[in-house]
Design a protein around this motif. Structure first.
Motif, mmCIF file in Angstrom:
data_model
loop_
_atom_site.group_PDB
_atom_site.id
_atom_site.type_symbol
_atom_site.label_atom_id
_atom_site.label_comp_id
_atom_site.label_asym_id
_atom_site.label_seq_id
_atom_site.Cartn_x
_atom_site.Cartn_y
_atom_site.Cartn_z
ATOM 1 N N SER A 123 12.836 1.245 11.804
ATOM 2 C CA SER A 123 12.655 1.362 10.340
ATOM 3 C C SER A 123 11.270 0.879 9.935
ATOM 4 O O SER A 123 10.591 1.473 9.076
ATOM 5 N N ILE A 124 10.798 -0.219 10.558
ATOM 6 C CA ILE A 124 9.470 -0.749 10.236
ATOM 7 C C ILE A 124 8.392 0.244 10.647
ATOM 8 O O ILE A 124 7.401 0.469 9.925
ATOM 9 N N ILE A 125 8.550 0.837 11.855
ATOM 10 C CA ILE A 125 7.565 1.819 12.320
ATOM 11 C C ILE A 125 7.478 3.010 11.374
ATOM 12 O O ILE A 125 6.382 3.493 11.006
ATOM 13 N N VAL A 126 8.650 3.497 10.951
ATOM 14 C CA VAL A 126 8.669 4.641 10.022
ATOM 15 C C VAL A 126 7.999 4.260 8.700
ATOM 16 O O VAL A 126 7.221 5.027 8.106
ATOM 17 N N LEU A 127 8.314 3.023 8.253
ATOM 18 C CA LEU A 127 7.746 2.582 6.984
ATOM 19 C C LEU A 127 6.220 2.451 7.087
ATOM 20 O O LEU A 127 5.471 2.880 6.186
ATOM 21 N N LEU A 128 5.726 1.878 8.203
ATOM 22 C CA LEU A 128 4.293 1.735 8.391
ATOM 23 C C LEU A 128 3.606 3.110 8.504
ATOM 24 O O LEU A 128 2.500 3.348 7.986
ATOM 25 N N GLY A 129 4.282 4.006 9.260
ATOM 26 C CA GLY A 129 3.702 5.342 9.416
ATOM 27 C C GLY A 129 3.589 6.073 8.078
ATOM 28 O O GLY A 129 2.577 6.729 7.776
ATOM 29 N N GLY A 130 4.627 5.925 7.269
ATOM 30 C CA GLY A 130 4.581 6.574 5.944
ATOM 31 C C GLY A 130 3.501 5.999 5.067
ATOM 32 O O GLY A 130 2.808 6.717 4.324
#
Length: 210
Positions: A191-198
């Motif tokens: 979830s953190i990776i997706v949030l950072l990528g976004g």
């Protein structure tokens, strides 16, 4: 005269020797004058010297009835006989006729009392029936104890099986919980990776437009 004195002296020496050689009753079972508390089946006579096989004895009650013996045994100085029927309550006299070690016929007698009745057939049958009932009761008790033991063993086996099932359930629950705990960090990281990528994509797009 001398001859007469010699003969007299010889006779005096001979007669004491002959008298001493006579056989006498030493003891008996039952003893003379005994008061016996149980039926008598055997008569035993003990003499002080060996008695000859021709020796005999008989048992007579106070009414004069003679009681027979099934057998008479003589062994050295002991003569015994087994009665054909037990001697019960009454007074009995044993008359014995023996041939002693010196070859002389010697007679004697003694008496004893018995205070015991012989069990009647129905009493013996009742005794046997009671014995059988007691044996049956014991066997029944043993059977019940065995059945109780088997039931206890079955309950113990069921208890062990139930404990084993509970242990397996707890183990499965613990495994599932551990799996969930292991999955939670992975989901959080993704979830953190997706949030950072976004966020990065949004930031780059904004600068390009600017």
């Amino acid at each position: 005269m001398k001859r007469i004195l010699i003969m007299a002296a010889s006779l005096l020496l001979f007669f004491p020797t002959t008298t001493q050689a006579h056989t006498y009753l030493n003891d008996s079972n039952p003893q003379a004058g005994a008061d016996v508390g149980q039926p008598v089946k055997e008569i035993i006579l003990y003499f002080d010297t060996k008695v000859e096989p021709q020796s005999t004895f008989e048992v007579v009650d106070e009414a004069g009835e003679v009681y027979q013996t099934s057998s008479t045994n003589i062994e050295k100085n002991v003569m015994s006989g087994t009665m054909t029927e037990r001697l019960t309550t009454g007074t009995y006299t044993v008359n014995w006729d023996i041939i002693g070690a010196d070859g002389h016929l010697i007679q004697g007698s003694f008496s004893f009392d018995v205070h015991a009745d012989q069990p009647r057939p129905e009493q013996e049958a009742n005794g046997e029936a009671q014995g059988e009932n007691r044996s049956t009761s014991v066997e029944h008790t043993r059977s019940e104890e065995q059945d109780g033991t088997e039931i206890d063993e079955e309950k113990h086996a069921e208890s062990l099986e139930s404990d084993s099932t509970d242990t397996k359930t707890l183990s499965q629950n613990a495994s599932s919980h551990a799996h969930q705990e292991q999955s939670f960090p992975f989901i959080t990281m993704m979830s953190i990776i997706v949030l950072l990528g976004g966020s990065s994509f949004w930031y780059v797009s904004r600068r390009s437009n600017g």
